[in-house]
Design an enzyme around this catalytic site. Structure first.
Site, PDB file in Angstrom:
ATOM      1  N   GLU A 163       0.788  -1.244   0.000  1.00 15.53           N
ATOM      2  CA  GLU A 163       0.000   0.000   0.000  1.00 15.53           C
ATOM      3  C   GLU A 163       0.818   1.292   0.000  1.00 15.53           C
ATOM      4  O   GLU A 163       0.707   2.107   0.932  1.00 15.53           O
ATOM      5  CB  GLU A 163      -0.960   0.008   1.189  1.00 15.53           C
ATOM      6  CG  GLU A 163      -1.982  -1.099   1.144  1.00 15.53           C
ATOM      7  CD  GLU A 163      -3.049  -0.987   2.243  1.00 15.53           C
ATOM      8  OE1 GLU A 163      -2.906  -0.153   3.151  1.00 15.53           O
ATOM      9  OE2 GLU A 163      -4.024  -1.757   2.167  1.00 15.53           O
ATOM     10  N   GLU A 372      -6.146  -8.573   0.811  1.00 16.04           N
ATOM     11  CA  GLU A 372      -6.758  -8.236   2.109  1.00 16.04           C
ATOM     12  C   GLU A 372      -8.206  -7.835   1.886  1.00 16.04           C
ATOM     13  O   GLU A 372      -8.497  -7.020   0.998  1.00 16.04           O
ATOM     14  CB  GLU A 372      -6.036  -7.054   2.788  1.00 16.04           C
ATOM     15  CG  GLU A 372      -4.637  -7.368   3.274  1.00 16.04           C
ATOM     16  CD  GLU A 372      -3.958  -6.182   3.957  1.00 16.04           C
ATOM     17  OE1 GLU A 372      -4.661  -5.300   4.482  1.00 16.04           O
ATOM     18  OE2 GLU A 372      -2.724  -6.142   3.940  1.00 16.04           O
TER      19      GLU A 372
HETATM   20  C1  BG6 Z   1      -4.278  -2.369   5.424  1.00 11.85           C
HETATM   21  C2  BG6 Z   1      -2.930  -2.853   5.877  1.00 11.85           C
HETATM   22  O1  BG6 Z   1      -4.177  -1.042   5.083  1.00 11.85           O
HETATM   23  O2  BG6 Z   1      -5.302  -2.308   6.362  1.00 11.85           O
HETATM   24  C3  BG6 Z   1      -2.950  -3.768   7.085  1.00 11.85           C
HETATM   25  O3  BG6 Z   1      -2.267  -3.488   4.817  1.00 11.85           O
HETATM   26  C4  BG6 Z   1      -3.959  -3.244   8.097  1.00 11.85           C
HETATM   27  O4  BG6 Z   1      -1.652  -3.864   7.603  1.00 11.85           O
HETATM   28  C5  BG6 Z   1      -5.339  -3.229   7.432  1.00 11.85           C
HETATM   29  O5  BG6 Z   1      -3.997  -3.950   9.293  1.00 11.85           O
HETATM   30  C6  BG6 Z   1      -6.460  -2.790   8.358  1.00 11.85           C
HETATM   31  O6  BG6 Z   1      -6.174  -1.562   8.950  1.00 11.85           O
HETATM   32  P1  BG6 Z   1      -6.237  -1.377  10.527  1.00 11.85           P
HETATM   33  O7  BG6 Z   1      -5.770   0.019  10.773  1.00 11.85           O
HETATM   34  O8  BG6 Z   1      -7.657  -1.580  10.892  1.00 11.85           O
HETATM   35  O9  BG6 Z   1      -5.331  -2.393  11.094  1.00 11.85           O
END
Ligand code: BG6
Length: 471
Positions: A163, A372
């Site tokens: 990202e 993700e």
């Molecule tokens: C993504 C990242 O942006 O979002 C992860 O690649 C991250 O590392 C995920 O954990 C969710 O975001 P957050 O802030 O809820 O952990």
């Protein structure tokens, strides 16, 4: 292929990252990283133990095996493999990842590996000031060379920088180690260096492991106009160009979008483009595109005379506390009255993943993979399991939208839930849980770190087993 089904070789998977899950901070020769500092926040757990994947990987991968996962996306910790970021290689770090790969092999699970997920070795931060210095690109390429040489025979899908878009837009994650102002000023320089590091890693991978695929990871957020007023449509396009297309064009085509560079004029320093940089960026052809998807945004027009307002994240998980950014002359972000939101005010939007997939695939014509996708909640384990029906609903709807995109011709090769086991959130400690598997600890106490599959784990297991036939 029968376009009404998921492909037979679809990579059903799930995801973690090293600094958010491993713990074992100074075990096995690992040294500190900037993430070890950026995660120290009053009232929240840090990454020193987190889910302790470092000591539980066998048990965790056995659970992955029972899940029927076809792939596991994780990251290699630079400070575990080259503790000072450059120079000496740590044999124990190399051994650890070989052991992880051995376990995955045992269950026939394909690794997908991110090379940089925010854990810049602290020595490099102190010596060079971090990513704003080109010396870090050289160090990263040396680290990538070690990874490709050591693991290239066993890993056939590599992802470069996690990202760069979200990092550049919002900073944090140790990028602001020397202060928020310095980051705000140098963010386009840092991003340019990310792009160069990505391009060199792509070329090196093609040279050293020609049968592997490599590509970038974007944190794509689709933006809808608040109304059909053409001015709102332009506003949505403005922010989408700034937060999405700008990065895709740079990393995939080696092109800087002029409108976005104009937007940044006077707001920060321009990228430090040197002779040969753009040629390098254009010569590095990715083999796949990884996408992280959580939510969509809405924008409306914002007159020049309005006052600028910075985005304010909802850190504590108190619904309704998110502050929407306002950029006079460009856009004003606003809530979407059509969608429900999580406690952290992230819109839940399954159709958005389909919009994203079609947009990216039809622009770049490369295989895409969701690395993700998930929903966070406050959760407690009280004896048996965690009844996370909302998570089942979230994944069911997002996977159904993915299936529609596949039917529409998108070459989607896999889907990884975020996350496999509960782990440390990037900004909100351990209480913001995403896992299919509960890890018994809280922000305050480590407890016994027991792994307890949630209801969503069993649902996903059945979904994988039937190849998504019920979606
Ligand atoms: C993504 C990242 O942006 O979002 C992860 O690649 C991250 O590392 C995920 O954990 C969710 O975001 P957050 O802030 O809820 O952990």
């Amino acid at each position: 292929m029968n376009k009404t089904e998921f492909p037979k070789d679809f990579l059903w998977g799930t995801s973690i990252s090293a600094y958010q899950a491993e713990g074992g901070l100074l075990d096995g020769g690992r040294k500190e990283s900037v993430a070890d500092y950026s995660t120290r926040k009053e009232g929240y757990a840090d990454n020193s133990v987190t889910s302790d994947f470092y000591h539980h990987y066998k048990e965790d991968i056995a659970l992955l095996g029972e899940l029927g996962a076809k792939t596991f996306r994780f990251s290699l910790a630079w400070p575990r493999i080259i503790p000072d970021g450059e120079g000496e290689i740590n044999p124990e770090g190399i051994r650890f990842y070989h052991q992880v790969l051995d376990e995955l092999e045992k269950y026939g699970i394909e690794p997908i590996v991110t090379l940089f997920h925010y854990d810049l070795p602290l020595t490099l931060q102190k010596k060079y000031g971090g990513w704003k210095n080109r010396a870090v690109i050289d160090a990263f390429v040396d680290f990538v060379r070690v990874c490709l040489t050591e693991f290239g025979g066993r890993i056939k899908k590599f992802l470069t920088i996690n990202e760069p878009d979200i990092l550049t837009m919002y900073g944090g994650h140790g990028l602001d180690f020397a202060g928020k102002e310095e980051f705000a000023e140098t963010k386009l320089i840092i991003n340019h260096h990310f792009a160069l590091a990505h391009a060199r890693a792509v070329r090196l991978c093609h040279e050293l492991v020609p049968d592997a695929m490599i590509g970038p990871v974007f944190g794509y957020v689709p933006v809808y106009p608040a109304t059909c007023d053409p001015e709102d449509v332009i506003a949505a396009k403005n922010i989408s160009d700034i937060q999405n297309s700008f990065f895709q064009e740079l990393f995939l085509n080696g092109i800087y979008m002029e409108n976005v560079l104009q937007f940044y004029e006077g707001r920060c320093l321009p990228p430090d483009i040197e002779a040969g940089d753009m040629e390098l960026l254009q010569s590095a052809k990715s083999d796949l595109i990884a996408l992280n998807y959580y939510k969509s945004d809405v924008a409306k027009a914002c007159p020049e005379e309005e006052e600028e307002r910075e985005m304010g994240g909802n850190i504590g998980g108190k619904k309704g506390t998110f502050v929407y950014a306002k950029m006079p002359g460009y856009y004003e972000m606003c809530p979407n009255p059509m969608l429900r939101r999580t406690d952290w005010d992230w819109e839940i939007d399954a159709a958005g993943i389909r919009c994203m997939l079609r947009d990216v695939y039809y622009r770049y014509r490369l295989p895409v993979i969701i690395t993700e996708n998930g929903v966070a909640a406050f959760e407690h384990y009280e004896g048996e399991t965690v009844e996370d029906d909302y998570r089942i609903d979230y994944h069911r709807k997002h996977l159904a939208a993915c299936k529609k995109a596949i039917m529409e011709g998108v070459d989607l090769i896999g889907y990884c839930t975020w996350t496999f086991i509960d782990l440390l959130s990037t900004g909100h400690g351990f209480c913001k849980r995403y896992g299919l598997v509960y890890v018994n600890r809280t922000d305050e106490e480590e407890l016994d770190l027991k792994r307890v599959p949630k209801k969503s784990y069993y649902w996903y297991r059945d979904t994988i087993k039937n190849g998504g036939a019920d979606l």
